[in-house]
Enzyme design. Sequence first.
Site, PDB file in Angstrom:
ATOM      1  N   ARG A 138       0.845  -1.187   0.000  1.00 20.83           N
ATOM      2  CA  ARG A 138       0.000   0.000   0.000  1.00 20.83           C
ATOM      3  C   ARG A 138       0.887   1.246   0.000  1.00 20.83           C
ATOM      4  NH1 ARG A 138      -5.115   1.748  -1.171  1.00 20.83           N
ATOM      5  NH2 ARG A 138      -6.161   2.736   0.590  1.00 20.83           N
ATOM      6  N   THR A 408      -9.475   0.546  -9.626  1.00 22.80           N
ATOM      7  CA  THR A 408      -8.703  -0.517  -9.041  1.00 22.80           C
ATOM      8  C   THR A 408      -8.807  -1.696  -9.976  1.00 22.80           C
ATOM      9  OG1 THR A 408      -9.306   0.345  -6.922  1.00 22.80           O
ATOM     10  CG2 THR A 408      -8.586  -1.929  -6.928  1.00 22.80           C
ATOM     11  N   SER A 479      -7.544   0.696   3.382  1.00 23.20           N
ATOM     12  CA  SER A 479      -8.057   0.269   2.081  1.00 23.20           C
ATOM     13  C   SER A 479      -9.219  -0.701   2.271  1.00 23.20           C
ATOM     14  CB  SER A 479      -6.932  -0.439   1.321  1.00 23.20           C
ATOM     15  OG  SER A 479      -7.428  -1.046   0.156  1.00 23.20           O
ATOM     16  N   GLY A 501     -13.677  -1.463  -6.776  1.00 23.49           N
ATOM     17  CA  GLY A 501     -14.945  -0.788  -6.479  1.00 23.49           C
ATOM     18  C   GLY A 501     -15.010  -0.132  -5.115  1.00 23.49           C
TER      19      GLY A 501
HETATM   20  O1  DON Z   1      -8.062   1.015  -1.423  1.00 20.13           O
HETATM   21  C1  DON Z   1      -9.246   1.280  -1.585  1.00 20.13           C
HETATM   22  O2  DON Z   1     -10.124   0.848  -0.857  1.00 20.13           O
HETATM   23  C2  DON Z   1      -9.643   2.126  -2.750  1.00 20.13           C
HETATM   24  N1  DON Z   1      -8.571   3.031  -3.071  1.00 20.13           N
HETATM   25  C3  DON Z   1     -10.013   1.254  -3.890  1.00 20.13           C
HETATM   26  C4  DON Z   1     -10.466   2.040  -5.068  1.00 20.13           C
HETATM   27  C5  DON Z   1     -11.223   1.278  -6.057  1.00 20.13           C
HETATM   28  O3  DON Z   1     -11.499   0.113  -5.906  1.00 20.13           O
HETATM   29  C6  DON Z   1     -11.693   2.016  -7.255  1.00 20.13           C
HETATM   30  N2  DON Z   1     -12.152   1.121  -8.256  1.00 20.13           N
HETATM   31  N3  DON Z   1     -13.067   1.107  -8.921  1.00 20.13           N
END
Ligand code: DON
Length: 598
Positions: A138, A408, A479, A501
């Site tokens: 991360r 993501t 996250s 997501g």
């Molecule tokens: O780490 C996280 O929870 C977010 N930054 C994830 C972002 C994400 O899944 C966006 N995708 N569609």
Amino acid sequence: MYRIQASDLAEIVLKKKLFVAPVILAGAAWLLAATPFARYLPGDPAIPARVPAVFPAGWRFPAGRQATFARHAIVASNNQLAAEVGVQVMKQGGNAVDGAVATGFALAVAYPEAGNLGGGGYMVIRMADGRTDAIDYRETAPLAATRDMYVGANGKLNGESLIGPKASGVPGSVAGMVEAQRKYGALPLAKVMAPAIRLAAEGFVVDSAFFSSLSQGRHRIDGFPGKTVFFPNGAPPAIGSRLVQPQLAATLKSIAASGSRAFYHGAIADSIVAEMQRSGGLITKQDLTRYQPVWRQPIRSTYRGYTLLSMPPSSSGGATITEMMNILEAYGQAAPFGSAERIHALASASQRAFIDRNSKLGDPAFVKVPLGTLTSKAYAKAIAKTISRDHADATTRLASGLREGNETTHYSVVDGLGNAVATTTTLNDLYGSGVYVAGAGFFLNDEMDDFTSQPGTPNMYGLIQGAANAIAPGKRMLSAMSPTIVLDPRGNLLLVTGARGGPRIISATSQIILNVIDHRMSLADAMSAPRIHHQSLPDSIRVETGGVDRSVIARLTAMGHQVYELSGIASAASIMRVKGGYEGMDDPRSRGGGAVGY
Ligand code: DON
């Protein structure tokens, strides 16, 4: 494509002491092969036979689809080219970790909306000999970051956590992938990275999915040096044309030659710092040289006799999924899929697990995380008792102190030995902060928005989080990424899954697992099934449009739930062990992905 053999069927028939004419056998084999259930005949007593799913009439994905079958090794990804790269490397003798890392670097080239060098991620590994591991790469807050850095003089958020140079955490992806490959890979790094280098140097053909992704991300990319690469004549490269990324190819070549030192100490680090200085960002050379990925033990939990291996903090994914599934197990037998009773149970368990997520979880290097309690069966049992059978509870009643106020990618890999890897990686938003490192050829993340920028104020995903996730120099932002591996009751690999997501990752990942275990769906049905989401605040159930019967919505509303429709809830990429091999599938909600195997 796998087809059931007449001999397989003969064996089943003979075991049951039935003797039928070969012509009937052949006919039955043909019929079975034409259904997605052929691979789920009870060849393995630990995996009960699948039951055909029934979805609401208005639901856009049909039940009964077939996933991709592979006998030996398989990759499921939101991007087909990257999945092909993973398989290619495994065919050359690489194991699942080599395949995953090859896929990861290929995603950085062919899927830059989420695949990355300038972001971060998590990988959960289970080797066929039973070893389990997890690597946390991360991003971290730059040393110059401060708790209130996104609060303007007027007391309101200034938006700088979302776009532009101040939104970026220190990237972890290169360090994480290189370290995972060093520890577990079977091939030299250069061989694992060669296909990604080729994709960048020789280019790949722009398809409609990439074209529309770029069009969608344009407002982010336009203000920074990526504009000339991705909008060469003021528009995305034409569908069918070839996109070549020579700067990125050079960057990948130097990582392949010198490992992550090239990225964190060498010329690439200098390019990142130069970009920061040019545009007003915070990341310094010191931030880059001190970045370290962290090896952690996966959270190991059980659900109705199955074992879950999931990602511990700094991700909330594993802890929240574990708590939610423990609550559901304690709540009792699962009601039928799609019923008001089932959705009420799912939403109420999720609401409660998210209250803990949003208030108690953060980077364990900075805050004390009560992980043992949150993942214990006793705690879940006590929480399950607070869920009424027939009415919803307001989040504000369950949680004091919380006030109400997307990109993501996940990929799953299994190799010919049965080693399995679940990886989720992100830049956060589509194309991250939009900032593109000139000279080095990649985007930087906007992961800083995952911190609590201001208690009580929702972030990009509407999450209202607490002090445990406050910004501090060097800290990892919480996250929701949830790479997860599920073992069957005998301890054999069953599922490799995870999603993109934001917080909805947690809902999608857990519901795919629940669909397989509780509703005995095939992989394709489990992935296609409509999903729901409850993140405690906003205090409502989100359902996918057409995914819940009107009468069920009316019952939920009568129970006191607020129900809202959303076009889609997350996007997963999963693998499931089946008779004679594996099935893999990219989410039907996603475009341009797939599962590839041999
Ligand atoms: O780490 C996280 O929870 C977010 N930054 C994830 C972002 C994400 O899944 C966006 N995708 N569609």
